[in-house]
Design a protein around this motif. Structure first.
Motif, PDB file in Angstrom:
ATOM      1  N   UNK A 184       0.871  -1.072   0.084  1.00  0.00           N
ATOM      2  CA  UNK A 184      -0.033  -0.047   0.102  1.00  0.00           C
ATOM      3  C   UNK A 184       0.782   1.258   0.090  1.00  0.00           C
ATOM      4  N   UNK A 185       1.977   1.063   0.740  1.00  0.00           N
ATOM      5  CA  UNK A 185       2.861   2.500   0.712  1.00  0.00           C
ATOM      6  C   UNK A 185       3.744   2.438  -0.750  1.00  0.00           C
ATOM      7  N   UNK A 186       3.700   1.267  -1.424  1.00  0.00           N
ATOM      8  CA  UNK A 186       4.675   1.705  -2.552  1.00  0.00           C
ATOM      9  C   UNK A 186       6.025   1.108  -2.347  1.00  0.00           C
ATOM     10  N   UNK A 187       6.326   0.430  -1.384  1.00  0.00           N
ATOM     11  CA  UNK A 187       7.854   0.100  -1.082  1.00  0.00           C
ATOM     12  C   UNK A 187       8.017  -1.451  -1.271  1.00  0.00           C
ATOM     13  N   UNK A 188       9.224  -1.891  -1.074  1.00  0.00           N
ATOM     14  CA  UNK A 188       9.398  -3.425  -1.412  1.00  0.00           C
ATOM     15  C   UNK A 188       9.091  -4.200  -0.107  1.00  0.00           C
ATOM     16  N   UNK A 189       8.235  -5.158  -0.192  1.00  0.00           N
ATOM     17  CA  UNK A 189       7.972  -5.776   1.069  1.00  0.00           C
ATOM     18  C   UNK A 189       9.098  -7.145   1.049  1.00  0.00           C
ATOM     19  N   UNK A 190       9.660  -7.486   2.204  1.00  0.00           N
ATOM     20  CA  UNK A 190      10.498  -8.538   2.279  1.00  0.00           C
ATOM     21  C   UNK A 190      10.071  -9.319   3.454  1.00  0.00           C
ATOM     22  N   UNK A 191       9.463 -10.663   3.262  1.00  0.00           N
ATOM     23  CA  UNK A 191       8.861 -11.325   4.250  1.00  0.00           C
ATOM     24  C   UNK A 191       9.957 -12.264   4.743  1.00  0.00           C
ATOM     25  N   UNK A 192       9.835 -12.836   6.144  1.00  0.00           N
ATOM     26  CA  UNK A 192      10.494 -13.747   6.551  1.00  0.00           C
ATOM     27  C   UNK A 192       9.735 -14.843   7.056  1.00  0.00           C
ATOM     28  N   UNK A 193      10.360 -16.101   6.683  1.00  0.00           N
ATOM     29  CA  UNK A 193       9.694 -17.234   6.872  1.00  0.00           C
ATOM     30  C   UNK A 193       9.621 -17.932   8.343  1.00  0.00           C
ATOM     31  N   UNK A 194      10.413 -17.239   9.109  1.00  0.00           N
ATOM     32  CA  UNK A 194      10.359 -17.908  10.785  1.00  0.00           C
ATOM     33  C   UNK A 194       9.307 -17.334  11.658  1.00  0.00           C
ATOM     34  N   UNK A 195       8.587 -16.398  10.959  1.00  0.00           N
ATOM     35  CA  UNK A 195       7.522 -15.812  11.979  1.00  0.00           C
ATOM     36  C   UNK A 195       6.120 -16.514  11.966  1.00  0.00           C
ATOM     37  N   UNK A 196       5.161 -15.597  12.592  1.00  0.00           N
ATOM     38  CA  UNK A 196       3.948 -16.023  12.932  1.00  0.00           C
ATOM     39  C   UNK A 196       2.862 -16.303  11.767  1.00  0.00           C
ATOM     40  N   UNK A 197       3.226 -15.854  10.551  1.00  0.00           N
ATOM     41  CA  UNK A 197       2.273 -16.156   9.482  1.00  0.00           C
ATOM     42  C   UNK A 197       3.020 -17.255   8.588  1.00  0.00           C
ATOM     43  N   UNK A 198       2.352 -18.242   7.984  1.00  0.00           N
ATOM     44  CA  UNK A 198       2.893 -19.097   7.118  1.00  0.00           C
ATOM     45  C   UNK A 198       3.689 -18.268   5.784  1.00  0.00           C
ATOM     46  N   UNK A 199       4.899 -18.505   5.263  1.00  0.00           N
ATOM     47  CA  UNK A 199       5.341 -17.966   4.200  1.00  0.00           C
ATOM     48  C   UNK A 199       4.598 -17.903   2.983  1.00  0.00           C
ATOM     49  N   UNK A 200       3.597 -18.895   3.084  1.00  0.00           N
ATOM     50  CA  UNK A 200       2.657 -19.002   1.737  1.00  0.00           C
ATOM     51  C   UNK A 200       1.525 -17.979   1.724  1.00  0.00           C
TER      52      UNK A 200
END
Length: 227
Positions: A184-200
């Protein structure tokens, strides 16, 4: 890496620190305060990142607004009590490699670090103080002053604070709320796979990393100029 300022904004819970045990315990006490059945652990962790005033109605949609307000206050009091028992650093330990990565990025003159979290100002202050990380973050956005994620307000303010453009800003987080906020902010999102939401579920992430060691090389690639 190119010259010019760059901004790396981090989520906190589930990204930098593993606070899930205290979150679940405090949420259990919040539901007990209104004599309501406690949701499953996965459901509780699924709302991490939202501000509490948004999280409670999502977890307990059949309860009245007054009950949600009581739950918010009970959660805050419980979380503070749990943290006071052992201290912030032990209550919410850093994920392996987080401290090293933050200090390495902070050592790069062109890179500025920020935080965008659903935590309160008080909660973030205690956490950063406990880990000795406060001085690393030049912009710190908290739930007290912004709409809940995924509204882009936190990222907009972080960019305004630092004067960094969207094309030179990334948001690092573990939840779909973080990645939706970045989009929404127009920036690059970098997800991490070790957190609380599944990477998928991080469908708006431009990239997903599996360890903190992957982030610095990724930033170099994103911000480099072909020869």
């Amino acid at each position: 890496m190119t010259t010019g300022l760059k901004l790396v904004i981090f989520d906190v819970d589930g990204t930098l620190v593993d606070s899930q045990n205290d979150i679940v315990a405090a949420m259990t006490m919040a539901f007990d305060a209104v004599s309501a059945p406690v949701p499953a652990r996965d459901a509780i962790l699924g709302i991490v990142g939202l501000s509490l005033d948004r999280a409670m109605p999502r977890l307990a949609p059949d309860l009245a607004a007054a009950d949600h307000d009581r739950m918010v206050e009970a959660y805050k009091a419980s979380y503070m009590a749990l943290r006071a028992q052992v201290g912030a650093a032990e209550s919410s330990p850093l994920y392996p490699g987080a401290s090293e990565l933050l200090h390495a990025l902070h050592a790069v003159p062109e890179i500025l670090l920020g935080v965008a979290t659903g935590k309160s100002r008080r909660g973030l202050d205690k956490l950063l103080e406990g880990h000795g990380l406060g001085p690393l973050f030049v912009t710190q956005q908290v739930a007290d002053f912004h709409p809940s994620k995924p509204h882009p307000s936190m990222i907009y303010q972080a960019m305004a604070d630092t004067g960094v453009a969207p094309g030179s800003t990334v948001m690092v987080g573990d939840t779909s709320f973080d990645m939706d906020m970045a989009a929404s902010a127009g920036v690059t999102g970098i997800g991490v796979s070790w957190g609380y939401h599944p990477a998928a579920t991080l469908t708006n992430a431009a990239h997903v990393i599996d360890g903190f060691g992957d982030l610095h090389p990724l930033l170099d690639r994103l911000w480099s100029v072909p020869a």
